[in-house]
Scaffold this motif. Sequence first.
Motif, PDB file in Angstrom:
ATOM      1  N   VAL A  75      16.166  24.905 -79.929  1.00 56.84           N
ATOM      2  CA  VAL A  75      16.681  26.062 -79.902  1.00 56.84           C
ATOM      3  C   VAL A  75      17.699  26.156 -78.931  1.00 56.84           C
ATOM      4  N   VAL A  76      17.972  25.370 -78.116  1.00 57.31           N
ATOM      5  CA  VAL A  76      18.957  25.301 -77.112  1.00 57.31           C
ATOM      6  C   VAL A  76      20.259  24.593 -77.921  1.00 57.31           C
ATOM      7  N   MET A  77      20.140  23.660 -78.919  1.00 57.23           N
ATOM      8  CA  MET A  77      21.014  22.920 -79.757  1.00 57.23           C
ATOM      9  C   MET A  77      21.839  24.219 -80.531  1.00 57.23           C
ATOM     10  N   ALA A  78      21.047  25.050 -81.229  1.00 59.43           N
ATOM     11  CA  ALA A  78      21.259  26.222 -82.020  1.00 59.43           C
ATOM     12  C   ALA A  78      21.914  27.388 -81.308  1.00 59.43           C
ATOM     13  N   GLY A  79      21.527  27.465 -79.832  1.00 59.28           N
ATOM     14  CA  GLY A  79      22.064  28.347 -79.048  1.00 59.28           C
ATOM     15  C   GLY A  79      23.675  27.909 -78.700  1.00 59.28           C
ATOM     16  N   TRP A  80      23.905  26.594 -78.460  1.00 60.44           N
ATOM     17  CA  TRP A  80      25.210  26.315 -78.245  1.00 60.44           C
ATOM     18  C   TRP A  80      25.950  26.266 -79.486  1.00 60.44           C
TER      19      TRP A  80
END
Lengths: 247, 227
Positions: A75-80
Amino acid sequence: MKMERINWFQWSSPQALYPLAGKLIPWFAWWSAVCITAGLYMGLLVAPTDFQQGDSYRIIFVHVPAAWMSMFLYVVMAGWAAVGLGLKARPSFMMAQAIAPTGALFTFLALFTGAFWGKPTWGAWWVWDARLTSELILLFQYAGVMLLHASIDDLRRADRASAVLALVGVVNVPIIYFSVRWWNTLHQGASISMTAAPKMAATMLAAMGIMALGFWLYSAAVTLMRVRSIILERERHASWVQMERVS
Amino acid sequence: MMQMGMTGAVLSLVRRDLLLAWRRRADVATTLFFFVIVASLFPLGVGPEPAVLRTIAPGVLWIAALLSCLLSLGRLFAVDYQDGTLEHMLLAPQPLTALVFGKIAAHWLVAGLPVVALSPLIGLQFGLSGDAIVILSLSLLLGTPTLSLVGSIGAALTLGVRGSNLLSALLVLPLFVPVLIFGAGAVASSESGMGAEGHLSLLGACVVLAIPFAPWATAAALRIAVE
């Protein structure tokens, strides 16, 4: 008193991110070492032995935090990736690229420890359980994002294409989870479920929380180290990188 | 010169793609034969036991349909990309998402619908009952559009990349998981007496979710690939 407004965009250049990451890394790294040591001590030595599973359950203190991190990091990767696409900010893409290997590592760790837990408790290395299956598909998605990035020579395109893929994947993860869960209950009926496990002791929960925090700090440290390498690699011709090399 | 409306542009794009496919019928035949051959290999590998074949038939047909869809996805944008048509689509006054939807619709008509039409025949080969064949074809009819829609994202992302077909398969196959589960599950569920409505509704839900979302993501991916 006049409040100074923090300008978040001041770190939105690789040149500013590089020293910031360098300052943060030791902090994250030391605290992650402290947390993981404390969590392992609590989990392996302090927490009571499970009356059903004996000591074999203790792998939970690595397994569950790793599984949490694997999903959280996606999710963090997708957020970035979303920030990168929205603001056209290069460091965001670099962060997304730097997170992917750590996320894949935790996914693999969750599957691997799951197999070692499954053998004594379920009697099989691998069960087509909903969680295991969707975790495996998550690993495929991490692999897809990394391979797409590696296959495209033009970095700008590689960044943005893998960002789109990461975002498509984040929509898909819950759909996959529910479909697999439904498929599993239809096909296997009463398989042993983890939700039916006896209530956890407070020390066990605390140990798991500390381990998860430790893994989070570790991910932050490693991601920042990787992002520094990515910055140096991509900006190797920039004058400030040349200066950095001299000093 | 009068400007074409959005619907007119999409329809003419579909007509063009269908015409191109008709002129190159061998491509369509390749996909179909691939579907039949993959499905026919399973009895040779698993053994001719009728009970076993009947159990694995839905899964086998679905996986064969999935693979044949992947095979034809490589051609979805590649030819237009090579001869520059794609750039014109990007520059056209009509929204790219709508044009992409037209391309996907044409792809499904050429690669998905024939597979659906052929599936009852393969179902008979695997010894499925009449009811099971009807449900299997229905599930393919509802599910294959989602394959074309989601697959187009992979095709667009890997456009012009080394080994794009293989890479596209790798990206897209994990995304196909829900469709495979609901599609193949529909037959198993109706055989066990629970009815296939739940699975078929979920397949319908997947299409409804994919219709607005997938062409949009594909359009974004095409812009990234072409600029």
